[in-house]
Design a protein around this motif. Structure first.
Motif, PDB file in Angstrom:
ATOM      1  N   VAL A 331      43.247  37.405  37.001  1.00 31.40           N
ATOM      2  CA  VAL A 331      42.558  39.545  37.331  1.00 31.40           C
ATOM      3  C   VAL A 331      41.859  39.649  38.217  1.00 31.40           C
ATOM      4  O   VAL A 331      41.401  39.821  38.932  1.00 31.40           O
ATOM      5  N   ARG A 332      40.444  37.960  38.558  1.00 29.71           N
ATOM      6  CA  ARG A 332      39.586  38.348  39.347  1.00 29.71           C
ATOM      7  C   ARG A 332      40.300  38.270  41.093  1.00 29.71           C
ATOM      8  O   ARG A 332      39.748  38.422  42.157  1.00 29.71           O
ATOM      9  N   VAL A 335      42.212  41.163  42.253  1.00 29.78           N
ATOM     10  CA  VAL A 335      41.349  41.956  42.817  1.00 29.78           C
ATOM     11  C   VAL A 335      41.106  41.968  43.944  1.00 29.78           C
ATOM     12  O   VAL A 335      40.580  43.119  44.751  1.00 29.78           O
ATOM     13  N   ASN A 339      41.399  44.521  47.423  1.00 29.40           N
ATOM     14  CA  ASN A 339      40.536  44.792  48.206  1.00 29.40           C
ATOM     15  C   ASN A 339      40.218  44.890  49.483  1.00 29.40           C
ATOM     16  O   ASN A 339      40.014  45.083  50.341  1.00 29.40           O
ATOM     17  N   CYS A 393      31.111  48.139  46.194  1.00 26.38           N
ATOM     18  CA  CYS A 393      31.305  49.326  45.137  1.00 26.38           C
ATOM     19  C   CYS A 393      30.975  50.211  46.309  1.00 26.38           C
ATOM     20  O   CYS A 393      31.600  51.857  46.076  1.00 26.38           O
ATOM     21  N   ALA A 500      40.023  50.524  45.056  1.00 25.28           N
ATOM     22  CA  ALA A 500      39.202  49.197  44.872  1.00 25.28           C
ATOM     23  C   ALA A 500      38.007  48.577  44.646  1.00 25.28           C
ATOM     24  O   ALA A 500      38.094  47.995  44.325  1.00 25.28           O
ATOM     25  N   LEU A 503      38.243  48.873  41.049  1.00 25.00           N
ATOM     26  CA  LEU A 503      38.452  47.997  40.324  1.00 25.00           C
ATOM     27  C   LEU A 503      37.077  46.953  40.890  1.00 25.00           C
ATOM     28  O   LEU A 503      37.223  45.336  39.747  1.00 25.00           O
ATOM     29  N   CYS A 504      36.781  46.685  41.988  1.00 25.22           N
ATOM     30  CA  CYS A 504      35.359  45.614  42.138  1.00 25.22           C
ATOM     31  C   CYS A 504      34.591  45.041  40.685  1.00 25.22           C
ATOM     32  O   CYS A 504      33.702  44.694  40.166  1.00 25.22           O
TER      33      CYS A 504
END
Length: 544
Positions: A331-332, A335, A339, A393, A500, A503-504
């Motif tokens: 997942v990380r 992401v 980005n 973000c 994006a 999501l971070c």
């Protein structure tokens, strides 16, 4: 001793490192020019079909009679932002000054271009308009694909033959290709040379970044990693000035190529990386460089410090698939990949869209370049204050919302609101530039040590994919047409940037945290013991 321990004694950023770092930052100016050069050299000027019995030496209408002749020869455009069609004209078979009843529309094969912004570009020379208009996007995509290949190829080469030799190879290739493209006779040779320039240009940039950071102490690396991007922005200012004063794509290319001659002198001024020499077992050469640096920094190095340890240079790297070996890491990693792709696409795409925003082309380009400096200043000021995650973000959401907001002045306003559109685009560029500065640091700290190089390399490759998509998104407005087409690219950049950025928030903060060393550390990093225990219980029950 580990090399970082030597740097503490040598000075983390002493006079020797400052001088070397400045030399390694200077090529970033050329990198900025080459990375955005196609925005100028392949700009598509306003154009119309070439008309017989009409003075075609200028795009502008010269008299009422000529306006009447155009009205009879070129059909009106379906695009509300254009007066006439750019690609079609009437076939006249009757009287010279009246439209025959049996006239039909046909595609023209000769054009007249507006020379108020550019006297000539490669696009206007090769007539890459109408049916061939998409070739300009293809050329930009091929350039950014070259960047991807250069990052991979020259990165590997630098690890094999050393940073200094690999850097010099990129400079020689870049110099030859940069001058060659100034006289490219047709499209195929042009894009081949652009591919080579993209590879050598960004390959040199990556090596300069690595070589510069390898000589800087740990506490100064965040600062040093961001400052080099400011030199990239200086290159954009140089490019804007060259375009404004020269107004010709060929002359602009020459102006960008000439400074590359200076980089050939680096063989005598830039040393090999001591870290790399130590990793290759060439300690005497590394010691000579360190002692020279100590002399310039006016410090004394204890001989005991020069009993090097290869502990931090031993092969402890993981493999790329370790980034996807666990659900948390998967997942990380995804992401971060998303980005990097969106930051790159938005950063390059907003600048590519400068010619479609209305107003003065060069003022737009200049402002979109100069705003990068406050963006990087904010990075340096806020990175260690509010944290990597919140700052990244914030940049992504700010830039994204600004780009999304351009739809209102474009669709519901008129030309008087063009400064509002430009201001919103500038905020979008600030967001993407700032996010670019943060994501480098954030990603490097979030990836575990054993897969850090693999992770950063993969992120860089994904970013190039975003760069390759940028010209197509930037030109998407031309395909749609009208006012919505003018706003469409910024809307796409904005929507993806906000997504994006949000999501971070799924990622853990790395500020003032002990960074993960192993993949297992990476899985546990930023997670509460309760979450770890819950996952362990679930996995255990699954096995039962």
């Amino acid at each position: 001793m580990k090399f970082d321990d030597i740097l503490y004694s040598l000075g983390e950023f002493g006079r020797y490192q400052k001088r070397l770092y400045l030399l390694l930052c200077l090529p970033a100016i050329s990198v900025g020019c080459f990375m955005m050069g196609l925005v100028l050299t392949m700009e598509t000027p306003k154009h119309r079909c070439k008309i017989l019995s009409y003075p075609n030496d200028t795009y502008e209408v010269q008299s009422a009679y000529h306006q009447h002749l155009i009205n009879l020869t070129i059909p009106r455009s379906d695009d509300e932002t254009l007066d006439y069609s750019r690609c079609y004209m009437y076939t006249r078979t009757g009287a010279e000054n009246s439209k025959p009843a049996n006239s039909t529309e046909e595609k023209c094969n000769e054009w007249v271009y507006d020379t108020s912004v550019f006297e000539s570009t490669f696009t206007s020379k090769m007539n890459l308009v109408c049916d061939d208009a998409l070739l300009t996007s293809h050329a930009k995509m091929i350039f950014y694909f070259g960047v991807l290949v250069g990052d991979l190829g020259f990165g590997v080469l630098a690890d094999i033959i050393g940073r200094k030799k690999a850097l010099y190879v990129t400079f020689v290739i870049l110099l030859a290709a940069a001058f060659g493209i100034c006289w490219a006779p047709e499209f195929i040779s042009f894009v081949i040379l652009e591919f080579i320039i993209g590879a050598a240009n960004h390959g040199a940039f990556m090596i300069c970044c690595v070589l510069g950071l390898e000589m800087v102490g740990p506490s100064k690396r965040v600062w040093a990693g961001i400052i080099i991007h400011a030199f990239f922005a200086i290159g954009l200012l140089y490019l804007a000035g060259a375009g404004y004063f020269l107004r010709d794509g060929q002359y602009i290319s020459i102006a960008v190529a000439v400074p590359c001659v200076f980089y050939l002198t680096y063989w005598w001024f830039v040393p090999e990386s001591p870290r790399w020499l130590i990793s290759q077992g060439r300690q005497p050469e590394a010691e000579r460089i360190i002692r020279k640096a100590a002399k310039v920094n006016k410090v004394n190095i204890d001989s005991k410090l020069l009993k090097f340890s290869n502990e931090d240079n031993e092969s402890t790297e993981g493999r790329i698939w370790h980034l996807f070996s666990h659900r948390v890491m998967l997942v990380r990693t995804l992401v971060l990949f998303f980005n990097w792709a969106i930051v790159s696409m938005m950063y390059y795409g907003v600048t590519m869209h400068a010619g479609n925003m209305g107003g003065d082309f060069y003022l737009n380009f200049f402002l979109l370049a100069v705003v990068e400096f406050p963006a990087y200043a904010l990075c340096i000021i806020l990175l260690d204050r509010i944290g990597r995650k919140k700052l990244h973000c914030s940049f992504m959401v700010l830039g994204g919302l600004a780009c999304l907001s351009t739809i209102f002045p474009v669709l519901f306003g008129d030309k008087s609101l063009q400064p509002v559109t430009l201001t919103l685009a500038i905020l979008g560029k600030i967001g993407s530039a700032g996010a670019f500065g943060v994501v480098y640091v954030f990603s490097a700290e979030l990836f575990p040590t054993v897969v850090r190089n693999a992770g950063m390399g993969a992120c860089s490759c994904v970013a190039r994919v975003g760069g390759m998509l940028a010209p197509y998104v930037a030109s998407s407005g031309d395909l749609v047409g009208g006012k919505f087409g003018q706003a469409l690219p910024l809307v796409i950049f904005g929507a993806t940037s906000v997504t994006a950025g949000l999501l971070c928030l799924l990622l853990p903060e790395t500020l003032n945290k002990k960074l993960p060393e192993t993949v297992e550390d990476g899985v546990k990093f930023g997670r509460t013991p309760d979450k770890q225990k819950k996952e362990y219980d679930v996995s255990s029950s699954t096995k039962l």
